[in-house]
Design an enzyme around this catalytic site. Structure first.
Site, PDB file in Angstrom:
ATOM      1  N   LYS A 132      -5.815   6.239   2.607  1.00  0.00           N
ATOM      2  CA  LYS A 132      -6.306   4.864   2.740  1.00  0.00           C
ATOM      3  C   LYS A 132      -7.528   4.603   1.859  1.00  0.00           C
ATOM      4  CE  LYS A 132      -4.618   3.503   7.246  1.00  0.00           C
ATOM      5  NZ  LYS A 132      -4.792   4.388   8.404  1.00  0.00           N
ATOM      6  N   ARG A 133      -8.273   5.663   1.586  1.00  0.00           N
ATOM      7  CA  ARG A 133      -9.456   5.506   0.727  1.00  0.00           C
ATOM      8  C   ARG A 133      -9.084   4.917  -0.625  1.00  0.00           C
ATOM      9  NH1 ARG A 133     -11.464   9.313  -1.635  1.00  0.00           N
ATOM     10  NH2 ARG A 133      -9.908  10.877  -1.123  1.00  0.00           N
TER      11      ARG A 133
END
Ligand code: GLU
Length: 478
Positions: free
Chosen positions: A252-253
């Site tokens: 998700k980063r």
């Protein structure tokens, strides 16, 4: 016949990694004329949700991945939800008990943690010591009478090497001492993933297990179970890990990673399908823009690269633009764009949306760009940009718009050709051309100094709205 499966756990949205796994299974099934089975691995009762199962299926369908057997459509090898196969698993646990492949282990979590710490401190890989491996029937009886909870562990043969030919990774060799006796049934009676997956794959007659490389360390354990149960082993293919552009594992980063997020961000399914296929695979030629049929015909599991795949977000966006601008049929594209138009508050009839799409598709990379690009077709009371104002605050610019109004005020319709004819006349009459001629009209009609082709805009929005906008500009700058 090839039988492959995609086996998602319904604990969240379908993310790119799993979508790629589903896609490669699908491609392989289609390429070989085999079958794709969808199996829902919902044994984690707390985290599994029916909503996620539904959403995963919806996202797969959206991507254009269809399956031949699954919880929604049934098939000859069901049930296709692990939560509905409990009885099947108990029978195979019994079988392993009878053959002595598993044993009861009464070690407490504290004891195991202690062992683990010790191993770490001594620099050994942490693995179960085998303490309960050889308990006598009397010892077992006593512990049971004391009400001690237990798990069932698989008796791993000491020092054995498991060797298998992975279709992507080549020969894989793992010493079973690396993991030791592992748990098959938890203390609450629930069987673990490594066990149920083998039972399911074997009973569903899966010929090729194609899955992410993160499962590679599970494979030797599963092979031991295949052998213990006398099942035939399938072929294995472990897909390369997907990295972000900074070469760390995609997460998700790195921004949106779920298929749904891309869909909501205005990506079209054909571009996602094509883009996902390029994560670890490459067509023979240089052209990377390929239809579903072309990919199916060229794809082979053995051609998947044995090196990490880097997810290139900019490239996917580019690919999406290619599909929007050059490949999709206008009618179909418009249909898909409607939720976006509506989401931006741009209300109209289908035919109008279609004209707008025809006018703006060349400038789109995602359907999200519709907000900006389609604005002149929907918003009449816009602001004039600072840069734009200059063209109408200029006397000649104002005169151009005034003259334009004189020429259109009697009209009750206007086409591109009419517009061109009128601007030519103005050019002759006022002796202005180029920017000096078109910018004031553009700003009067859109408030901006760049954007859509003005002749097209005029034709699509129609004479009444053109008059309204021109009058408004004349009033504002007069
Ligand atoms: N349910 C597993 C997962 O989502 C898949 C296991 C497998 O493919 O063997 O990671």
């Amino acid at each position: 016949m090839v039988r492959v499966r995609f086996a998602p756990s319904p604990t969240g949205y379908l993310h790119l990694g799993n979508a790629r796994t589903a896609l490669f299974n699908y491609l392989y099934a289609k390429h070989t004329g085999g079958k794709l089975i969808l199996r829902v691995e919902d044994t984690d009762r707390e985290r599994s949700k029916k909503e996620y199962e539904d959403m995963i299926m919806e996202d797969l369908k959206w991507l254009g991945i269809e399956w031949d057997e699954g919880p929604d459509i049934g098939g000859n090898y069901g049930p296709y939800r692990q939560s509905e196969r409990t009885e099947i698993y108990s029978n195979y646990v019994k079988k392993l008990q009878q053959t002595g492949h598993i044993y009861k282990c009464f070690c407490t979590p504290e004891e195991l943690e202690e062992e683990r710490k010790k191993a770490m401190a001594e620099g050994r890989p942490p693995r179960y010591s085998g303490k309960c491996r050889n308990l006598s029937p009397e010892e077992i009886k006593k512990l049971e009478e004391e009400g001690k909870p237990y798990v069932w562990r698989f008796r791993v043969p000491d020092g054995e090497f498991i060797i298998f030919e992975d279709l992507i990774k080549g020969t894989v060799e793992i010493n079973v001492d690396e993991f030791g006796d592992f748990v098959i049934v938890r203390s609450d009676g629930s069987p673990v993933y490594n066990f149920v997956v083998v039972v399911d794959d074997a009973l569903m007659e899966i010929t090729h297990v194609i899955r992410g490389e993160d499962h590679l360390s599970n494979t030797p354990k599963q092979i031991l179970i295949y052998r213990a149960l006398g099942f035939q082993e399938p072929k294995f293919a472990h897909l390369p890990i997907i990295l972000g552009e900074d070469r760390s594992k995609l997460s998700k980063r790195h921004g949106a990673v779920s298929v749904r997020a891309f869909r909501d961000d205005g990506y079209v399914s054909e571009a996602m399908f094509n883009g996902l296929a390029l994560l670890g695979w490459h067509p023979k030629g240089d052209n990377e823009v390929l239809s579903k049929e072309q990919i199916i015909s060229e794809f082979d599991i053995e051609d998947v690269h044995n090196a990490p795949a880097v997810f290139d977000r900019a490239k996917l966006k580019w690919l999406n633009g290619v599909y929007i601008r050059e490949i999709l049929d206008l009618e179909d594209l418009t249909q898909r764009a409607i939720p976006f138009f509506e989401g931006f508050g741009y209300k109209a009839e289908f035919e109008y949306y279609k004209k707008v799409m025809e006018a703006i598709r060349d400038s789109l990379e995602t359907l999200m760009d519709i907000e900006e690009r389609a604005k002149p077709f929907f918003v009449d009371d816009f602001h004039y940009s600072e840069e734009g104002k200059k063209f109408l605050e200029d006397d000649t610019g104002y005169k151009v718009v005034e003259t334009f109004y004189e020429k259109i005020k009697q009209l009750d319709s206007i086409t591109k050709e009419d517009f061109k004819k009128i601007t030519k006349e103005i050019q002759k009459e006022l002796g202005v051309k180029g920017k000096g001629l078109f910018m004031p009209i553009r700003v009067a009609l859109t408030g901006e100094t760049s954007g859509v082709d003005i002749a097209t805009l005029v034709e699509v929005i129609g004479i009444e709205r053109v008059k309204h906008r021109i009058q408004r500009a004349l009033e504002y700058f007069g």
